[in-house]
Design a protein around this motif. Sequence first.
Motif, PDB file in Angstrom:
ATOM      1  N   GLU A 108      33.864  36.016  48.432  1.00 10.44           N
ATOM      2  CA  GLU A 108      35.210  36.590  48.496  1.00 10.44           C
ATOM      3  C   GLU A 108      36.163  35.670  49.248  1.00 10.44           C
ATOM      4  OE1 GLU A 108      34.681  40.500  50.133  1.00 10.44           O
ATOM      5  OE2 GLU A 108      33.836  41.282  48.257  1.00 10.44           O
ATOM      6  N   THR A 109      35.710  35.140  50.372  1.00  9.76           N
ATOM      7  CA  THR A 109      36.562  34.240  51.158  1.00  9.76           C
ATOM      8  C   THR A 109      36.831  32.949  50.387  1.00  9.76           C
ATOM      9  OG1 THR A 109      35.640  35.170  53.183  1.00  9.76           O
ATOM     10  CG2 THR A 109      36.844  33.094  53.385  1.00  9.76           C
ATOM     11  N   PHE A 110      35.821  32.442  49.705  1.00  7.71           N
ATOM     12  CA  PHE A 110      35.964  31.232  48.877  1.00  7.71           C
ATOM     13  C   PHE A 110      37.030  31.452  47.807  1.00  7.71           C
ATOM     14  CE2 PHE A 110      33.935  28.263  45.620  1.00  7.71           C
ATOM     15  CZ  PHE A 110      34.315  27.095  46.264  1.00  7.71           C
ATOM     16  N   PHE A 111      37.051  32.623  47.198  1.00 11.76           N
ATOM     17  CA  PHE A 111      38.071  32.936  46.192  1.00 11.76           C
ATOM     18  C   PHE A 111      39.450  33.069  46.828  1.00 11.76           C
ATOM     19  CE2 PHE A 111      34.423  35.154  43.797  1.00 11.76           C
ATOM     20  CZ  PHE A 111      34.023  33.964  43.228  1.00 11.76           C
ATOM     21  N   GLU A 112      39.515  33.729  47.990  1.00  8.66           N
ATOM     22  CA  GLU A 112      40.791  33.877  48.695  1.00  8.66           C
ATOM     23  C   GLU A 112      41.366  32.517  49.089  1.00  8.66           C
ATOM     24  OE1 GLU A 112      40.102  36.480  52.014  1.00  8.66           O
ATOM     25  OE2 GLU A 112      39.597  38.170  50.708  1.00  8.66           O
ATOM     26  N   CYS A 113      40.490  31.539  49.308  1.00  8.77           N
ATOM     27  CA  CYS A 113      40.912  30.182  49.685  1.00  8.77           C
ATOM     28  C   CYS A 113      41.022  29.272  48.464  1.00  8.77           C
ATOM     29  CB  CYS A 113      39.935  29.597  50.709  1.00  8.77           C
ATOM     30  SG  CYS A 113      39.990  30.411  52.317  1.00  8.77           S
ATOM     31  N   ASP A 114      41.143  29.863  47.287  1.00  9.86           N
ATOM     32  CA  ASP A 114      41.333  29.112  46.041  1.00  9.86           C
ATOM     33  C   ASP A 114      40.265  28.046  45.808  1.00  9.86           C
ATOM     34  OD1 ASP A 114      43.633  30.553  45.264  1.00  9.86           O
ATOM     35  OD2 ASP A 114      44.870  29.314  46.579  1.00  9.86           O
ATOM     36  N   LEU A 115      39.001  28.400  46.094  1.00  8.90           N
ATOM     37  CA  LEU A 115      37.837  27.541  45.862  1.00  8.90           C
ATOM     38  C   LEU A 115      37.882  26.260  46.704  1.00  8.90           C
ATOM     39  CD1 LEU A 115      37.426  27.839  41.964  1.00  8.90           C
ATOM     40  CD2 LEU A 115      36.800  29.479  43.746  1.00  8.90           C
ATOM     41  N   ASN A 116      38.552  26.319  47.834  1.00 14.58           N
ATOM     42  CA  ASN A 116      38.647  25.163  48.728  1.00 14.58           C
ATOM     43  C   ASN A 116      37.565  25.278  49.805  1.00 14.58           C
ATOM     44  OD1 ASN A 116      39.515  23.676  51.181  1.00 14.58           O
ATOM     45  ND2 ASN A 116      41.238  23.087  49.878  1.00 14.58           N
ATOM     46  N   LEU A 117      36.619  24.333  49.780  1.00 12.27           N
ATOM     47  CA  LEU A 117      35.490  24.375  50.710  1.00 12.27           C
ATOM     48  C   LEU A 117      35.934  24.292  52.174  1.00 12.27           C
ATOM     49  CD1 LEU A 117      32.998  22.074  48.785  1.00 12.27           C
ATOM     50  CD2 LEU A 117      32.695  24.507  49.241  1.00 12.27           C
ATOM     51  N   SER A 118      36.788  23.331  52.481  1.00 12.55           N
ATOM     52  CA  SER A 118      37.209  23.130  53.878  1.00 12.55           C
ATOM     53  C   SER A 118      37.937  24.347  54.417  1.00 12.55           C
ATOM     54  CB  SER A 118      38.099  21.891  53.993  1.00 12.55           C
ATOM     55  OG  SER A 118      37.387  20.745  53.615  1.00 12.55           O
ATOM     56  N   ASP A 119      38.875  24.883  53.646  1.00  9.27           N
ATOM     57  CA  ASP A 119      39.626  26.060  54.095  1.00  9.27           C
ATOM     58  C   ASP A 119      38.703  27.265  54.288  1.00  9.27           C
ATOM     59  OD1 ASP A 119      41.938  24.566  54.013  1.00  9.27           O
ATOM     60  OD2 ASP A 119      42.730  25.499  52.187  1.00  9.27           O
ATOM     61  N   THR A 120      37.749  27.435  53.371  1.00  5.54           N
ATOM     62  CA  THR A 120      36.818  28.561  53.469  1.00  5.54           C
ATOM     63  C   THR A 120      35.966  28.448  54.724  1.00  5.54           C
ATOM     64  OG1 THR A 120      36.728  28.711  51.058  1.00  5.54           O
ATOM     65  CG2 THR A 120      34.987  29.837  52.283  1.00  5.54           C
ATOM     66  N   ALA A 121      35.388  27.274  54.969  1.00  7.34           N
ATOM     67  CA  ALA A 121      34.558  27.066  56.157  1.00  7.34           C
ATOM     68  C   ALA A 121      35.365  27.325  57.430  1.00  7.34           C
ATOM     69  CB  ALA A 121      33.982  25.654  56.151  1.00  7.34           C
ATOM     70  N   ARG A 122      36.586  26.823  57.453  1.00  9.65           N
ATOM     71  CA  ARG A 122      37.454  27.000  58.623  1.00  9.65           C
ATOM     72  C   ARG A 122      37.756  28.489  58.838  1.00  9.65           C
ATOM     73  NH1 ARG A 122      40.250  22.524  58.035  1.00  9.65           N
ATOM     74  NH2 ARG A 122      41.193  23.299  56.221  1.00  9.65           N
ATOM     75  N   GLN A 123      38.113  29.201  57.760  1.00 12.88           N
ATOM     76  CA  GLN A 123      38.468  30.617  57.893  1.00 12.88           C
ATOM     77  C   GLN A 123      37.269  31.462  58.313  1.00 12.88           C
ATOM     78  OE1 GLN A 123      41.032  32.219  54.883  1.00 12.88           O
ATOM     79  NE2 GLN A 123      40.272  34.285  55.178  1.00 12.88           N
ATOM     80  N   MET A 124      36.071  31.074  57.866  1.00  8.13           N
ATOM     81  CA  MET A 124      34.868  31.843  58.197  1.00  8.13           C
ATOM     82  C   MET A 124      34.231  31.390  59.518  1.00  8.13           C
ATOM     83  SD  MET A 124      32.994  32.387  54.546  1.00  8.13           S
ATOM     84  CE  MET A 124      31.989  33.721  55.212  1.00  8.13           C
ATOM     85  N   PHE A 125      34.776  30.326  60.123  1.00  8.81           N
ATOM     86  CA  PHE A 125      34.229  29.767  61.358  1.00  8.81           C
ATOM     87  C   PHE A 125      32.770  29.351  61.170  1.00  8.81           C
ATOM     88  CE2 PHE A 125      37.507  32.850  62.631  1.00  8.81           C
ATOM     89  CZ  PHE A 125      38.396  31.974  63.237  1.00  8.81           C
ATOM     90  N   ILE A 126      32.494  28.706  60.032  1.00 11.34           N
ATOM     91  CA  ILE A 126      31.149  28.186  59.777  1.00 11.34           C
ATOM     92  C   ILE A 126      31.268  26.708  59.421  1.00 11.34           C
ATOM     93  CG2 ILE A 126      30.162  30.400  59.032  1.00 11.34           C
ATOM     94  CD1 ILE A 126      30.466  29.468  56.113  1.00 11.34           C
ATOM     95  N   HIS A 127      30.160  25.994  59.560  1.00 13.80           N
ATOM     96  CA  HIS A 127      30.130  24.581  59.206  1.00 13.80           C
ATOM     97  C   HIS A 127      30.195  24.461  57.685  1.00 13.80           C
ATOM     98  CE1 HIS A 127      28.679  20.455  58.812  1.00 13.80           C
ATOM     99  NE2 HIS A 127      29.057  20.300  60.084  1.00 13.80           N
ATOM    100  N   ARG A 128      30.806  23.398  57.221  1.00 16.64           N
ATOM    101  CA  ARG A 128      30.922  23.169  55.779  1.00 16.64           C
ATOM    102  C   ARG A 128      29.540  23.117  55.110  1.00 16.64           C
ATOM    103  NH1 ARG A 128      35.071  19.978  52.307  1.00 16.64           N
ATOM    104  NH2 ARG A 128      33.739  19.298  50.619  1.00 16.64           N
TER     105      ARG A 128
END
Length: 154
Positions: A96-116
Motif C-alpha cells: 500500500e505504501t509503495f503504491f502511495e509513493c508511486d512505485l518509488n523505492l526510495s520514497d517508500t523506504a523513507r516513509q516506512m522508516f525501513i532500509h531500502r
Amino acid sequence: GAAGKLPEDVKTRLEAGLGNAHFGIAGWAEGYGEAMKALDTGRVFRQKGPVQVYRRQTLERMLLDIPAEKRKEYKETLFSDKIRRRLTQDLIETAETFFECDLNLSDTARQMFIHRNTLTYRLDKIRKETGLDLRRFHDAVIFRALTALPEDKG
C-alpha cells in the motif's frame, strides 16, 4: 465559534463528498448524486480522509461495477487462502505504501522508516507468494485492483 467552524467540544466526524461541476437544476442533482456515490465508494474501500472526490475514484467505481461473484472469482484466482495467510500485515502495508509513493523505492523506504534492502526483500517476498512483481506497473495494477476489490457489494 467562528463561521465555518464547529465548536471543539462537538464529537462528530464530518465527511464530505465532491461531485463534478454541473450547471442548472438537473446538474445540481447529478452533482449531488456523484457526491453521495463518492462517500459510499470511500466507505466501501475504506479510503482515508474526510473528503471523498468522485473524479478520483474511477478505479474503485469500476471495481464496484463487477458483480460480487465475479469479484470473488478474480480474487481467488490470485489470492488463495494459502497465499492470503502468507501475506502478512507488514507485506500488505508495504504494498500500500509503495503504491502511495508511486512505485518509488526510495520514497517508500523513507516513509516506512525501513532500509531500502528491507523494502526490496519484502517486495521479493510478495513476488514469490503471488507471482506479481510490484516494481512492474502491469503487475502493480493487477495486485492493487485485486487487493482493493470489496468482498461483496454491500
